[in-house]
Design an enzyme around this catalytic site. Structure first.
Site, PDB file in Angstrom:
ATOM      1  N   SER A 105       1.230  -1.793  -0.345  1.00  0.00           N
ATOM      2  CA  SER A 105       0.561   0.063   0.563  1.00  0.00           C
ATOM      3  C   SER A 105       0.720   1.127   0.155  1.00  0.00           C
ATOM      4  O   SER A 105       1.631   1.311   0.503  1.00  0.00           O
ATOM      5  CB  SER A 105      -0.833  -0.103   0.708  1.00  0.00           C
ATOM      6  OG  SER A 105      -1.285   1.097   1.300  1.00  0.00           O
ATOM      7  N   LYS A 106       0.417   2.213  -0.640  1.00  0.00           N
ATOM      8  CA  LYS A 106       1.293   3.621  -1.199  1.00  0.00           C
ATOM      9  C   LYS A 106       1.175   4.291   0.794  1.00  0.00           C
ATOM     10  O   LYS A 106       2.190   4.426   1.045  1.00  0.00           O
ATOM     11  CB  LYS A 106       0.958   3.966  -2.238  1.00  0.00           C
ATOM     12  CG  LYS A 106       1.576   5.702  -2.201  1.00  0.00           C
ATOM     13  CD  LYS A 106       2.473   5.102  -3.165  1.00  0.00           C
ATOM     14  CE  LYS A 106       3.181   6.576  -3.423  1.00  0.00           C
ATOM     15  NZ  LYS A 106       4.651   5.921  -3.437  1.00  0.00           N
ATOM     16  N   ARG A 107      -0.090   4.256   0.542  1.00  0.00           N
ATOM     17  CA  ARG A 107      -0.255   4.360   2.524  1.00  0.00           C
ATOM     18  C   ARG A 107       0.249   4.250   3.649  1.00  0.00           C
ATOM     19  O   ARG A 107       0.657   4.698   4.611  1.00  0.00           O
ATOM     20  CB  ARG A 107      -1.836   4.632   2.864  1.00  0.00           C
ATOM     21  CG  ARG A 107      -2.566   4.853   1.564  1.00  0.00           C
ATOM     22  CD  ARG A 107      -3.982   5.173   2.245  1.00  0.00           C
ATOM     23  NE  ARG A 107      -4.851   4.293   2.381  1.00  0.00           N
ATOM     24  CZ  ARG A 107      -5.341   2.888   2.340  1.00  0.00           C
ATOM     25  NH1 ARG A 107      -5.262   3.535   0.732  1.00  0.00           N
ATOM     26  NH2 ARG A 107      -5.360   1.942   2.061  1.00  0.00           N
ATOM     27  N   ASP A 163       8.849   5.308  -7.152  1.00  0.00           N
ATOM     28  CA  ASP A 163       9.615   5.421  -5.823  1.00  0.00           C
ATOM     29  C   ASP A 163      10.666   4.075  -6.433  1.00  0.00           C
ATOM     30  O   ASP A 163      12.108   4.767  -6.404  1.00  0.00           O
ATOM     31  CB  ASP A 163       9.089   4.731  -5.103  1.00  0.00           C
ATOM     32  CG  ASP A 163       7.680   5.885  -4.729  1.00  0.00           C
ATOM     33  OD1 ASP A 163       7.794   6.447  -4.882  1.00  0.00           O
ATOM     34  OD2 ASP A 163       6.897   5.369  -4.321  1.00  0.00           O
TER      35      ASP A 163
END
Length: 495
Positions: free
Chosen positions: A263-265, A273
């Site tokens: 998850s990017k979160r 990235d």
């Protein structure tokens, strides 16, 4: 309804051959799972000599991110995933952006209603929230499913907002087939009457992707296993229209660990990235291909594949039902192998920005530094910490001169530097060969092992316990003036 328009749409659909699509939402950077979906979709098309389509699914207007479509294009190109049809190049079944196809969906929803497989739902937000409950898990109760026609007409005349819902059979079962998970059967009573057209006239993902896949002639649909639960509803839509169901290929998720999805979160990296962290695109693609897929037969033991090789051997039978764990250390292993396999020229071209950032001294020839770090890097980001001493000698402890294996200590290191200094000062030509001959010749002349001379010199030149290259390489790269200056400083520090 006049079926002529629908017949014309059917006539446009390409027939024969494999056609796949990657249909991302432009909501941000491409995460690893999304990249894997694009890769598998592309590989299926290329293996079969079919067509790979790019379609932008932008109906969720609230989640759109500026220039996210541009990021999608850029990412696919960097990965070598070229498309045969898409928003930027067109094709026979465009447009390839969902909001530009808006008028299509309403017509197909109207056709579904006439066939009895969809209906208007006038339920307001408050009623729906009450149905869903505090946990948000409650399903729609079919309140508007069988409204009298007169009541429907009355609400339409009054301008009451509505959505269009799919009319799921209340009884029986629906079975669908998946290339990875096999045949799956569900009771229709467990399926919700999902929304097909929202109150703003835009389709939901679950409706638009079925319409678009059919009209674009898509034969194979690759998506995440989270869509397995929606597939019975998709099948019912295909059956309602009398269309052929494509081959489903559902892929299990890419996980951060045994229990959590990436998850990017939570700080998990996107493709961009990973590039920013110093990974090569080719290494990322190779590694991502193996996240949930294994080559078979003669290739079963191989790890490293070019994109062309993958396109020749990829088969859906190698896709695993089990979730794949994204291991950054394993990716570093792949990346290190790719870096080492680069030609010296290609490595220097890639390393140059990182070398320039770490070494601003114009006297240092960066092309001489690059070969020293190539065998010692897992990613481009490993370069700077190894070579920053070329730019400026760091403060260091005299303990670095003490090396048990080399049999050096502070006292004999100072003596070695004092013996080296006049030899190097008198050196007529400052070249690798002459430095090598001078330093090793001095050790032989003094009856010492090479390390007794070379270790103190390397320490004085770098101020580090570990360096790419030894004393001879460092002297050569730093040049006469800087090398002698650092050796004199070492003598003074040890004095």
């Amino acid at each position: 309804m006049d079926m002529k328009w629908f017949d014309e749409m059917e006539a446009r659909i390409p027939k024969g051959g494999v056609r796949t699509r990657f249909a991302p939402s432009p909501t941000g950077y491409m995460h690893v799972g999304n990249l894997r979906t694009a890769l598998y979709t592309w590989l299926i098309a290329r293996r079969s000599g079919g067509a790979f389509l790019l379609r932008i699914e932008d109906t969720d207007q609230e989640r759109l991110v500026e220039d996210a479509a541009g990021i999608i294009y850029s990412t696919l190109r960097k990965c070598g995933l070229d498309w045969d049809e898409g928003p930027d190049i067109g094709g026979p079944v465009g447009p390839y952006i969902q909001t530009q196809r808006r008028d299509l969906y309403g017509k197909y929803a109207q056709l579904l209603m006439e066939k009895g497989h969809a209906y208007r739902c006038f339920c307001g937000k408050a009623r729906l929230e009450a149905l869903h409950g505090e946990d948000g898990l409650g399903g729609y109760d079919g309140h508007c499913r069988d409204l009298p026609q007169a009541e429907i007409e009355e609400k339409l005349a009054a301008g009451v907002p509505y959505v269009i819902r799919q009319r799921i059979p209340r009884s029986g079962q629906t079975t669908f087939s998946d290339a990875v998970f096999g045949d799956i059967t569900v009771d229709n009573a467990t399926l919700d009457d999902q929304v097909l057209i929202k109150s703003d006239g835009l389709p939901t993902y679950n409706f638009a992707n079925v319409i678009d896949d059919h009209l674009m002639g898509i034969t194979h649909v690759v998506r995440g296993s989270e869509y397995l639960s929606s597939s019975p509803k998709y099948n019912l839509l295909y059956q309602a229209f009398g269309w052929q169901v494509p081959t489903y290929i559902h892929c299990s998720p890419v996980m951060r660990d045994q229990h959590n999805k990436m998850s990017k979160r939570h700080g998990d990296p996107s493709y961009e990235d990973l590039l920013a962290k110093g990974f090569l695109s080719e290494a990322v693609v190779n590694y991502v291909a193996l996240l949930g897929w294994s080559p078979r037969g003669e290739y079963a033991e191989r790890e490293f594949f070019t994109l062309r090789e993958l396109s020749e051997i990829f088969d859906t039978g190698g896709i695993s039902k089990s979730p794949a764990i994204f291991d950054l250390e394993k990716l570093k292993y792949f990346n290190a192998n790719y870096l080492r396999a680069l030609s010296p020229a290609d490595f220097f071209a890639g390393a140059r920005p990182y070398l320039e950032q770490a070494i601003q001294n114009p006297a240092v020839d960066l092309s001489l530094v690059a070969p020293l770090v190539q065998p010692r890097c897992d990613t481009w980001m490993d370069i700077a910490p190894q070579v920053d001493f070329f730019n400026a000698l760091p403060a260091y402890s005299n303990e670095l001169y003490c090396h048990k294996k080399m049999k050096t200590n502070e006292e004999n290191s100072r003596q070695a530097l004092e013996q080296v200094l006049p030899v190097l000062e008198a050196l007529p030509q400052w070249s690798y060969d002459s430095l090598h001959e001078a330093l090793l010749g001095l050790a032989q002349q003094l009856g010492l092992k090479n390390g007794r001379i070379l270790w103190p010199v390397r320490t004085a030149l770098s101020g580090k316990a570990v360096t790419p290259g030894g004393a001879v390489e460092l002297c050569h790269i730093l040049g006469r003036e800087e090398s002698l200056r650092r050796i004199r400083q070492g003598i003074a520090q040890l004095g």
